[in-house]
Each structure stands twice: as C-alpha cells, then as structure tokens.
Scaffold this motif. Structure first.
Motif, PDB file in Angstrom:
ATOM      1  N   ALA A  87       0.829  -1.206   0.000  1.00  0.00           N
ATOM      2  CA  ALA A  87       0.000   0.000   0.000  1.00  0.00           C
ATOM      3  C   ALA A  87       0.868   1.264   0.000  1.00  0.00           C
ATOM      4  N   GLY A  88       0.562   2.158  -0.934  1.00  0.00           N
ATOM      5  CA  GLY A  88       1.273   3.420  -1.013  1.00  0.00           C
ATOM      6  C   GLY A  88       2.688   3.324  -1.543  1.00  0.00           C
ATOM      7  N   ARG A  89       3.053   2.186  -2.139  1.00  0.00           N
ATOM      8  CA  ARG A  89       4.429   1.979  -2.575  1.00  0.00           C
ATOM      9  C   ARG A  89       4.489   1.673  -4.075  1.00  0.00           C
ATOM     10  N   ARG A  90       5.691   1.825  -4.630  1.00  0.00           N
ATOM     11  CA  ARG A  90       5.950   1.438  -6.017  1.00  0.00           C
ATOM     12  C   ARG A  90       6.374  -0.030  -6.017  1.00  0.00           C
ATOM     13  N   VAL A  91       5.710  -0.836  -6.824  1.00  0.00           N
ATOM     14  CA  VAL A  91       5.930  -2.280  -6.811  1.00  0.00           C
ATOM     15  C   VAL A  91       6.381  -2.752  -8.194  1.00  0.00           C
ATOM     16  N   LEU A  92       7.388  -3.600  -8.226  1.00  0.00           N
ATOM     17  CA  LEU A  92       7.829  -4.266  -9.447  1.00  0.00           C
ATOM     18  C   LEU A  92       7.611  -5.761  -9.284  1.00  0.00           C
ATOM     19  N   ASP A  93       6.853  -6.357 -10.200  1.00  0.00           N
ATOM     20  CA  ASP A  93       6.629  -7.805 -10.225  1.00  0.00           C
ATOM     21  C   ASP A  93       7.532  -8.384 -11.300  1.00  0.00           C
ATOM     22  N   LEU A  94       8.589  -9.075 -10.873  1.00  0.00           N
ATOM     23  CA  LEU A  94       9.582  -9.633 -11.793  1.00  0.00           C
ATOM     24  C   LEU A  94       9.115 -10.982 -12.321  1.00  0.00           C
ATOM     25  N   THR A 111       0.828   2.490  -5.175  1.00  0.00           N
ATOM     26  CA  THR A 111       0.683   3.705  -5.974  1.00  0.00           C
ATOM     27  C   THR A 111       1.075   3.481  -7.424  1.00  0.00           C
ATOM     28  N   GLN A 112       2.002   2.560  -7.654  1.00  0.00           N
ATOM     29  CA  GLN A 112       2.420   2.210  -9.006  1.00  0.00           C
ATOM     30  C   GLN A 112       2.793   0.736  -9.027  1.00  0.00           C
ATOM     31  N   LEU A 154       9.165  -2.001  -3.510  1.00  0.00           N
ATOM     32  CA  LEU A 154       8.945  -3.419  -3.227  1.00  0.00           C
ATOM     33  C   LEU A 154       9.107  -4.198  -4.518  1.00  0.00           C
ATOM     34  N   LEU A 155       9.961  -5.197  -4.493  1.00  0.00           N
ATOM     35  CA  LEU A 155      10.148  -6.097  -5.633  1.00  0.00           C
ATOM     36  C   LEU A 155       9.598  -7.461  -5.246  1.00  0.00           C
TER      37      LEU A 155
END
Length: 227
Positions: A87-94, A111-112, A154-155
């Motif tokens: 929540a409220g963070r930029r996330v990358l799903d590898l 957020t993204q 967060l990855l």
C-alpha cells in the motif's frame, strides 16, 4: 507495451472472445488460493500451446502465464493478507507471468505497479487480467536482470528459481535490489535451486497446484526475503 506485446495482446483478446470451450481454451476463473483475483487461464496450457503453435506455424514461447503457479499464488496471498507491504508503494513484479502478484499489489493500494516479463504474451496476459480485475498495472517487456536500479520500493518475484541457470541470474539481481534499499519478497515452492544461506523464510503456505505436470494437488510454498 512494445510492438511484439501489442500483437500478442490482439491475439490473446481474439482467443478470449472466441466461442466454445474445451481443453484448448482460456477461461476467466478465480485463482484457487487467491479467489479475490480472477485470471484468464488455460484449461490445459500444453494443449492450448500446441493449438496456438499449429495455427501460427512457428514456435511460440511456453505459456507460463496461462497457469497460476504456486509461488505466485503464495506471494499474492501474502500481499493481500498483509496489505501494508504494498500500500502506497511502487511495486515491481519480476517475471510476472499472468500478473497475479502485480494485481494483488494493486488491489492493496500500491501507488504504481509494474509487471515485467520477457514473454510478450505474458505482457498481453497482464493487460487483460488487470483489466478483468479493474486495476492499473503497467506492463514492461524485457530482461531486467542486468539492471542495477529497480525503481521500486517493493520487488516481488513468484516462482523465479525454477532452474539453475535462471536462479544464477535472478539471485544476484535480487541481492543488488535489496542492497539498494528495495524490499524483496520471493515466492518459491522449492524446486531445488533455493540457496538457504541467501534467503530467509517469512511465511509458508499450502497452495493448490494448477500448473501442468505436477505430482501433488498441493505444494508447500515459502515466501522469502534476502538475509
């Protein structure tokens, strides 16, 4: 998305809209361990793959995105049960595949969310699955494993250690991301390439298996982070 992903999206949308059913069709269904998320999955990914290759007259990449892999299911469940992680963070799903984990992150208020994969069909699947769940996920096609900047808080990576060659590339990338301040979470059903001195267990889940060629209806999956 690039041109390859756009062409794959057109093809996938045609598949989704085509009438009929059977083992070689895609269906929009709740994910077994994460019923909050619906995915377009193949009734039988191998049969679907064979038909698509025959129709295309060329070799197509394995449709890993057409199954809900155990590592991704556990990681998505973990995010939904602990919404503060994304929540409220930029996330990358590898190696996002179907986009299941990315969608879970979006549902918790990230957020993204960027979903990355080397397969243009996976990027198309991310697009149609995000649309089905009414969330926004950016599809990013390409190999990121030589990059040093994740541009994420967060990855997340579900089931990315499924062979030795890939694990040898993924693990240094995850460690660099963690060293640069990115929180890293991995979902892994222990396919034999897990370095216990590098990752530590955060949670463990019994996950129903839907991927092809499995010998058990349930797999024990761990959510891990770099030590």
């Amino acid at each position: 998305m690039n041109g390859l992903s756009t062409a794959a999206l057109t093809e996938l949308e045609r598949e989704i809209d085509a009438p009929g059913d059977g083992l070689d069709r895609l269906r929009l269904v709740p994910t077994p361990f994460v019923p909050e998320v619906r995915l377009h999955l193949a009734e039988d990914a191998i049969v679907w793959w064979a038909r698509m290759e025959a129709a295309a007259g060329r070799t197509l990449p394995p449709p890993f995105w057409a199954s809900a892999w155990a590592g991704g299911q556990a990681l998505a469940r973990h995010l939904l049960d602990h919404p503060h992680l994304a929540a409220g963070r930029r996330v990358l799903d590898l190696a996002a595949g179907s986009g299941l984990v990315a969608i879970a992150a979006a549902l918790t208020g990230a957020t993204q969310v960027v979903a990355n994969d080397v397969d243009p069909y996976a990027m198309a699947a991310v697009t149609v699955n995000a649309r089905a769940n009414r969330v926004r996920v950016q599809a990013r096609h390409g190999d990121l494993l030589d990059d040093d900047d994740t541009q994420a808080d967060l990855l997340v990576a579900g089931d990315v250690l499924y062979d030795r060659e890939l694990a040898d590339r993924v693990l240094p990338y995850l460690r660099r991301a963690a060293a640069n301040g990115t929180q890293v979470l991995v979902g892994d059903p222990d396919r034999g390439h897990l370095p216990w001195d590098v990752l530590e267990v955060v949670a463990s889940y019994p996950v129903p298996t839907t991927e092809p060629s499995v010998d058990s209806p349930v797999r024990r999956v761990q959510v891990l982070r770099p030590r």
